[in-house]
Motif scaffolding. Structure first.
Motif, PDB file in Angstrom:
ATOM      1  N   ASP A  64     -14.054   1.559  -1.679  1.00  0.00           N
ATOM      2  CA  ASP A  64     -13.279   2.289  -0.667  1.00  0.00           C
ATOM      3  C   ASP A  64     -11.786   1.970  -0.777  1.00  0.00           C
ATOM      4  N   GLU A  65     -11.460   0.706  -0.998  1.00  0.00           N
ATOM      5  CA  GLU A  65     -10.057   0.303  -1.140  1.00  0.00           C
ATOM      6  C   GLU A  65      -9.419   0.928  -2.382  1.00  0.00           C
ATOM      7  N   GLU A  68      -8.749   4.578  -1.742  1.00  0.00           N
ATOM      8  CA  GLU A  68      -7.567   4.717  -0.874  1.00  0.00           C
ATOM      9  C   GLU A  68      -6.282   4.536  -1.684  1.00  0.00           C
ATOM     10  N   ASP A  71      -5.711   7.537  -3.857  1.00  0.00           N
ATOM     11  CA  ASP A  71      -5.264   8.637  -3.007  1.00  0.00           C
ATOM     12  C   ASP A  71      -3.752   8.566  -2.777  1.00  0.00           C
ATOM     13  N   LYS A  72      -3.262   7.397  -2.409  1.00  0.00           N
ATOM     14  CA  LYS A  72      -1.820   7.216  -2.176  1.00  0.00           C
ATOM     15  C   LYS A  72      -1.031   7.399  -3.465  1.00  0.00           C
TER      16      LYS A  72
END
Length: 109
Positions: A64-65, A68, A71-72
């Motif tokens: 998940d990290e 994320e 994504d950024k």
């Protein structure tokens, strides 16, 4: 050209994150599959199955990290590409591009 090197490095980092994510997801799938297999074994202890699922959950949190972060990172790189495209549209005349394409086609034959 120093700025270009920074962007290329940034893009390389993004690719590394995607490769890392792929490896983590494969490991996660194996952990989940192993926990399922362990659960199907009559002699397996309930605590062993729980431990296997906890390991998979920890890895899921890491995944998940990474997602994320990608994504950024993707938004920043996308903005760079859009900005570069806008600048190129302003600076390059379409006639030059047509000539370049025609030359490439001519030399291919």
């Amino acid at each position: 050209m120093g700025n270009r090197l920074v962007v290329q490095t940034y893009y390389g980092d993004m690719n590394n994150l995607v490769t890392y994510l792929n490896q983590l997801v494969n490991a996660y799938r194996l952990l989940i599959g192993s926990a399922g297999d362990l659960n199907g074994i009559a002699l397996a202890k309930k605590s062993e199955v729980k431990d296997a699922l906890k390991r998979a959950e920890k890895l899921g949190n890491i995944i998940d990290e990474v997602i994320e972060t990608i994504d950024k990172t993707g938004y920043c790189y996308s903005d760079y590409c859009k900005t570069k495209s806008d600048i190129l549209k302003e600076k390059i005349e379409s006639g030059f591009i047509v000539t370049e394409i025609e030359q490439q086609l001519f030399f291919k034959d």
